[in-house]
Design a protein around this motif. Structure first.
Motif, short mmCIF file in Angstrom:
data_model
loop_
_atom_site.label_atom_id
_atom_site.label_comp_id
_atom_site.label_asym_id
_atom_site.label_seq_id
_atom_site.Cartn_x
_atom_site.Cartn_y
_atom_site.Cartn_z
N ALA A 1 11.19 22.49 2.99
CA ALA A 1 10.13 21.74 3.67
C ALA A 1 10.34 21.68 5.17
CB ALA A 1 10.04 20.33 3.09
N ARG A 2 11.55 21.85 5.65
CA ARG A 2 11.78 21.74 7.09
C ARG A 2 11.19 22.92 7.88
NH1 ARG A 2 16.59 20.62 9.31
NH2 ARG A 2 17.54 19.74 7.45
N LEU A 3 10.88 24.03 7.23
CA LEU A 3 10.42 25.23 7.93
C LEU A 3 8.91 25.22 8.15
CD1 LEU A 3 12.52 27.89 6.01
CD2 LEU A 3 13.04 26.84 8.22
N VAL B 1 12.60 21.66 -1.56
CA VAL B 1 13.72 20.90 -1.03
C VAL B 1 13.51 20.71 0.47
CG1 VAL B 1 15.30 21.82 -2.78
CG2 VAL B 1 15.11 22.97 -0.56
N LYS B 2 14.30 19.83 1.06
CA LYS B 2 14.16 19.64 2.51
C LYS B 2 14.76 20.81 3.27
CE LYS B 2 13.89 14.62 2.40
NZ LYS B 2 14.46 13.33 2.85
N GLY B 3 15.84 21.38 2.77
CA GLY B 3 16.45 22.54 3.42
C GLY B 3 17.89 22.30 3.79
N ALA C 1 11.38 25.31 12.86
CA ALA C 1 11.56 24.25 11.87
C ALA C 1 11.44 22.87 12.50
CB ALA C 1 12.95 24.38 11.22
N PHE C 2 11.06 21.92 11.66
CA PHE C 2 11.16 20.51 12.03
C PHE C 2 12.63 20.14 12.07
CE2 PHE C 2 7.17 21.00 9.66
CZ PHE C 2 6.25 20.51 10.59
N THR C 3 13.04 19.39 13.08
CA THR C 3 14.45 19.04 13.20
C THR C 3 14.70 17.54 13.09
OG1 THR C 3 14.21 18.97 15.62
CG2 THR C 3 14.96 21.06 14.64
N LYS C 4 13.64 16.72 13.16
CA LYS C 4 13.79 15.28 13.04
C LYS C 4 13.46 14.84 11.61
CE LYS C 4 12.72 14.41 17.90
NZ LYS C 4 11.82 13.74 18.88
N ARG C 5 14.27 13.95 11.09
CA ARG C 5 14.14 13.55 9.68
C ARG C 5 12.75 13.01 9.35
NH1 ARG C 5 18.94 10.17 8.14
NH2 ARG C 5 19.91 12.21 8.38
N PRO C 6 12.13 12.15 10.16
CA PRO C 6 10.78 11.68 9.82
C PRO C 6 9.76 12.82 9.73
CG PRO C 6 11.75 10.26 11.48
CD PRO C 6 12.66 11.44 11.36
N ASP C 7 9.91 13.83 10.59
CA ASP C 7 8.99 14.96 10.55
C ASP C 7 9.21 15.80 9.29
OD1 ASP C 7 7.95 14.19 13.00
OD2 ASP C 7 9.33 15.46 14.14
N ILE C 8 10.47 15.97 8.91
CA ILE C 8 10.78 16.73 7.69
C ILE C 8 10.22 16.00 6.47
CG2 ILE C 8 12.61 17.64 6.21
CD1 ILE C 8 14.33 17.87 8.78
N ASP C 9 10.43 14.67 6.43
CA ASP C 9 9.90 13.88 5.31
C ASP C 9 8.38 13.96 5.24
OD1 ASP C 9 12.47 13.16 4.69
OD2 ASP C 9 12.31 11.10 5.41
N ALA C 10 7.74 13.88 6.41
CA ALA C 10 6.27 13.93 6.44
C ALA C 10 5.77 15.28 5.95
CB ALA C 10 5.77 13.66 7.86
N ASN C 11 6.44 16.36 6.35
CA ASN C 11 6.01 17.68 5.88
C ASN C 11 6.29 17.86 4.40
OD1 ASN C 11 4.77 20.19 6.74
ND2 ASN C 11 6.72 21.16 6.22
N TYR C 12 7.38 17.28 3.93
CA TYR C 12 7.69 17.33 2.49
C TYR C 12 6.54 16.71 1.70
CZ TYR C 12 10.61 17.24 -1.72
OH TYR C 12 11.12 17.46 -2.99
#
Length: 321
Positions: free
Chosen positions: A173-175, A195-197, A206-217
């Motif tokens: 999801a981070r990509l 998965v988050k990655g 890629a998204f590098t900040k946790r809130p952005d990764i969660d939002a994209n997930y």
């Protein structure tokens, strides 16, 4: 790659630390926290016990940073021996593989030969199950590794799927590119584990900040639980230990009319067992990524390197067994 992840990989690869840690792990039972068994027999026995508790497994033979061709051959042999043992036991045959474990770094010919040998066993088991009309999950799940391996990994999935192998793919999801890759998999009616990655690629891809990764997930989870995905025969798998994410995904599934047997959650063996029990008891399909073998030290610290919160989850899980 971040400083934390580099430190944890250094811990995983440092031989003196590893020898000391493995000795402590054997004495304290720490290794047993993260690894289902040291051998095939123990792993199959663990799989049967979990199946009786309503929990599936995804079998993974331990081995990180594989550069030795002898270790590649050992991995292929172990997985080749495992598939018929799981078949005889009558439970799920859900095998997770890293391309780098099976010859990616040694060349396409080596990788294809090893993967094809395992895939043939998977297809044979699936055909036998169809004849017995058993309700079992039989699947070869391909893990996603480094960013520069993505195209080759997806090509491997597509080749196997087109040949009729029951195969599934992990996406991260981070990509940024995963949204497009996911749409292609939905159109295929594939099975995808989101998965988050594990890696930490640069912010250009890629998204590098946790809130952005969660939002994209969550955004990608919504696509996986869409009407279009259901109509295509797509099967979603959500790899997460984050309770809030899991609850939100369950809500999206309910809102979109997905029954709880049409998707599943997947978690690491031994991690956040209270959430595991909560999901199972709520009627969700639950699968555990269950490694077996001896090389547990690098595996455990790689997981901590992926996410600092995993250190707390792993330690707390030991208190909740």
């Amino acid at each position: 790659m971040g400083i934390w992840q580099k430190c944890m990989i250094a811990v995983a690869c440092n031989k003196p630390i590893r020898r000391t840690g493995e000795a402590i792990g054997r004495k304290t039972g720490l290794a047993d926290q993260f690894v289902s068994a040291s051998n095939i027999e123990g792993h199959v026995a663990r799989a049967i016990r979990l199946h009786e508790q309503g929990i599936g497994i995804s079998s993974f033979y331990l081995g990180e940073y594989v550069t030795d061709i002898a270790q590649v051959h050992e991995t292929a042999a172990q997985l080749g021996a495992l598939v018929p043992k799981l078949d005889q036991a009558g439970g799920d045959i859900h095998i997770s593989i890293d391309p780098s474990q099976l010859g990616y770094m040694q060349g396409k010919e080596v990788l294809d030969q090893n993967v094809d040998d395992i895939a043939r066993l998977i297809r044979t088991a699936a055909n036998g199950t169809a004849q017995r009309k058993n309700n079992r999950t039989i699947r070869l799940m391909i893990d996603m590794e480094d960013f520069d391996m993505i195209d080759d990994t997806l090509a491997l999935h597509h080749r196997l799927a087109d040949a009729g192998i029951p195969v599934a793919q992990t996406l991260q999801a981070r990509l940024f590119r995963t949204e497009t890759d996911l749409e292609s998999m939905i159109a295929r009616g594939a099975m995808v584990r989101l998965v988050k990655g594990a890696m930490a690629p640069p912010d250009t891809v890629a998204f590098t900040k946790r809130p952005d990764i969660d939002a994209n997930y969550l955004k990608l989870a919504g696509r996986m639980l869409s009407d279009a995905a259901r109509n295509a025969g797509f099967f979603p798998v959500f790899g997460t230990h984050h309770r809030d994410l899991a609850i939100r995904i369950g809500q999206i599934a309910d809102q979109n009319g997905w029954t709880r047997d049409r998707f599943e959650f997947e978690m690491l063996y031994g991690v956040n067992q209270p959430l595991q029990r909560e999901l199972r008891d709520a009627g969700y399909r639950l699968r555990l990524y269950a490694p077996f073998g001896h090389d547990w030290w690098a595996y455990a610290w790689r997981r901590v390197g992926e996410n600092p919160r995993n250190l707390g989850l792993l330690l707390r899980s030991g208190l909740n067994r």
